[in-house]
Motif scaffolding. Structure first.
Motif, PDB file in Angstrom:
ATOM      1  N   UNK A  58       0.833  -1.187   0.000  1.00 54.07           N
ATOM      2  CA  UNK A  58       0.000   0.000   0.000  1.00 54.07           C
ATOM      3  C   UNK A  58       0.879   1.252   0.000  1.00 54.07           C
ATOM      4  N   UNK A  59       1.967   1.252   0.759  1.00 57.10           N
ATOM      5  CA  UNK A  59       2.817   2.438   0.846  1.00 57.10           C
ATOM      6  C   UNK A  59       3.458   2.786  -0.491  1.00 57.10           C
ATOM      7  N   UNK A  60       3.912   1.776  -1.222  1.00 54.99           N
ATOM      8  CA  UNK A  60       4.526   2.037  -2.521  1.00 54.99           C
ATOM      9  C   UNK A  60       3.472   2.571  -3.486  1.00 54.99           C
ATOM     10  N   UNK A  61       2.273   2.003  -3.431  1.00 56.37           N
ATOM     11  CA  UNK A  61       1.185   2.495  -4.264  1.00 56.37           C
ATOM     12  C   UNK A  61       0.870   3.952  -3.964  1.00 56.37           C
ATOM     13  N   UNK A  62       0.922   4.306  -2.687  1.00 58.24           N
ATOM     14  CA  UNK A  62       0.692   5.700  -2.277  1.00 58.24           C
ATOM     15  C   UNK A  62       1.736   6.618  -2.920  1.00 58.24           C
ATOM     16  N   UNK A  63       2.990   6.213  -2.871  1.00 62.70           N
ATOM     17  CA  UNK A  63       4.067   7.024  -3.446  1.00 62.70           C
ATOM     18  C   UNK A  63       3.869   7.170  -4.955  1.00 62.70           C
ATOM     19  N   UNK A  64       3.552   6.079  -5.627  1.00 65.43           N
ATOM     20  CA  UNK A  64       3.307   6.162  -7.068  1.00 65.43           C
ATOM     21  C   UNK A  64       2.144   7.105  -7.369  1.00 65.43           C
ATOM     22  N   UNK A  65       1.069   7.022  -6.584  1.00 68.31           N
ATOM     23  CA  UNK A  65      -0.072   7.911  -6.801  1.00 68.31           C
ATOM     24  C   UNK A  65       0.341   9.360  -6.616  1.00 68.31           C
TER      25      UNK A  65
END
Length: 72
Positions: free
Chosen positions: A1-8
């Protein structure tokens, strides 16, 4: 989830969607509700940023439903 947040946050929506969708599926398969609602929230914010209000609303509602299950 954290990596997805950064990508977003950095506008890398395709990568964010792939990671968050996988994170949601994994969390659901092992039934970790806090991670499920976090993934739904991130997906809601992603789809809002992408201009897809229908999918954003779907995940926003799922976020609240699962979070309410955890805290009630």
């Amino acid at each position: 989830v954290n990596i997805g947040h950064v990508y977003r946050q950095t506008g890398r929506y395709a990568e964010a969607e792939a990671i968050l969708t996988k994170a949601l599926a994994t969390a659901e398969s092992i039934e970790v509700k806090p991670r499920i609602y976090q993934a739904h929230l991130e997906l809601a914010e992603l789809y809002e940023a992408m201009g897809d209000p229908a999918r954003a609303l779907h995940h926003h509602k799922a976020f609240h439903r699962v979070r309410d299950e955890v805290f009630s």
